[in-house]
Design a protein around this motif. Structure first.
Motif: not given
Length: 419
Positions: A156-161, A320-322, A256-261
């Motif tokens: 999550w941290l890496a995706g948000l960054a 968003k919650i997929y 998004t990368a953040g949501d994937i993380g």
């Protein structure tokens, strides 16, 4: 040794010994998951073609496949902590270098070095459990619990960054994460693990020994070790999907990368919740059957990803919650939290204390070899058929192989002794 491991009261070890080992696992064991999100996205930017993306992702496993056993043997001779710290330093430098070399040959070279460093860090954390904590399932479960907690925070941290500040900051965050694992390794008491008498550390000892490889591969003759290696091969078909084209598929859906993380991170939180229940569940289900069943579930839940779509619910303040994608990756997390400590404890308790590094490295070698092959296979299938078909075909291969392993276990006397 019987593959059916009897639950027994564990020896008690001080928390000042246990906690740094778990902290090292919190960080070292999750570099794999952090790079599993960022590296495919980085490769998609730099090289674009699915086959080349597969090659970039697979390159991370080349050195671990060849040298993990050698690294495990070095840990048995000189101590897991010492070797883990050496490769931790290499990992910090190579990860921070990625943004400065955005071309194919450099990415492949850095992937190889970084992959070896990451692998030795995780092998070291597991070997410390085997050597200093006797490989007991309760301690393996705690290490897996720490691993999964880190698996929530790290991706999550890496995706948000990546999402908010770009690829460069994303890679620097991972480098910082590796540095934290290196610090945790320093906190492990230097006198906590035994070394083989008469072994002095010299540079020439870093060279591989053929005898180490032969001794390690002979362990496959032990039924419990053979089972762990077989199911590891199948388990990594699912992990290979997740660490290669899973984030690319979700990105194409608009996630998004953040949501994937976040989704991957939540799956690790659920993994943590089940890791601590392994000791209880093995009172009711034999270890090898629980291992096989949970690995089957982990493969199926990632292979069905293209069927799920990207429907989501917009929650105020939560984004968003997929829900279909989220639910399936969380179900995968529940199963992964059970099978990881089982693989560790079954293998480690089947061998002597002086072979802990080698048996962990044998499983990791199998792990990384499969993880290297899966992106190549998926890339080829995606290039010439479709990416959707790649998910289904690789998943079917994993489940088919696991079914054959279950038949062998059912017929093997080693797994059918009375408890």
């Amino acid at each position: 040794m019987s593959a059916s491991l009897q639950p027994s009261p564990p020896e008690q070890f001080p928390w000042r010994l246990q906690l740094p080992i778990y902290a090292s696992g919190f960080f070292n064991g999750n570099v794999y998951f952090l790079t599993g999100i960022l590296m495919p996205l980085w490769a998609a930017i730099v090289v674009k073609e699915p086959v080349l993306i597969g090659i970039v992702v697979a390159a991370r496993q080349i050195l671990p496949v060849v040298f993990s056993i050698h690294g495990g043997a070095l840990m048995d001779r000189f101590g897991a902590r010492r070797i883990m710290l050496l490769f931790g330093a290499i990992g910090i430098v190579t990860m921070a270098a990625f943004p400065f070399f955005p071309f194919l040959s450099a990415i492949i070279a850095l992937q190889m070095l970084s992959g070896m460093a990451e692998t030795m860090g995780w092998v070291g954390s597991q070997a410390l459990v085997g050597k200093t904590l006797k490989g007991r399932s309760v301690y393996a479960g705690r290490l897996s619990f720490a691993l999964r907690l880190g698996g929530f925070a790290g991706p999550w941290l890496a995706g948000l960054a990546w999402h908010h500040y770009g690829p460069e900051i994303g890679f620097f965050v991972i480098a910082g994460w590796i540095a934290a694992g290196w610090i945790a390794g320093w906190a492990v008491p230097a006198t906590s693990e035994p070394r083989i008498a008469g072994e002095d550390f010299r540079l020439r000892e870093l060279l591989p020994r053929w005898s180490d490889y032969m001794a390690t591969f002979r362990m496959i003759g032990i039924p419990a070790v053979a089972l762990v290696i077989a199911v590891t091969l199948m388990r990594q078909t699912g992990s290979g999907i997740q660490q290669s084209f899973y984030p690319i598929w979700l990105s194409q859906l608009g996630v998004t990368a953040g949501d994937i993380g976040f989704m991957v991170g939540c799956s690790h939180i659920l993994s943590a919740s089940t890791s601590l229940s392994v000791g209880y569940l093995t009172r009711w289900i034999r270890e090898h059957w629980l291992l096989i069943l949970t690995i089957g579930l982990s493969i199926a839940t990632i292979a069905v990803t293209p069927l799920l779509g990207a429907d989501y619910i917009e929650l105020p303040g939560a984004g968003k919650i997929y829900f279909m994608l989220f639910g399936m990756i969380c179900l995968r997390g529940l199963s992964q939290g059970l099978n990881m400590p089982l693989m560790m404890s079954i293998g480690m308790q089947a061998v002597s204390n002086t072979e802990q590094g080698k048996v962990v490295a044998l499983r990791i070698t199998t792990n990384r070899a499969t993880t290297a092959v899966v992106p190549l296979v998926m890339g080829a299938i995606a290039q010439w058929i479709s990416l959707e078909a790649a998910f289904y075909i690789v998943g079917a291969i994993g489940l088919g192989g696991l079914a054959l392993t279950a038949i062998w276990a059912q017929r093997s006397p080693a797994f059918n002794q009375r408890r």
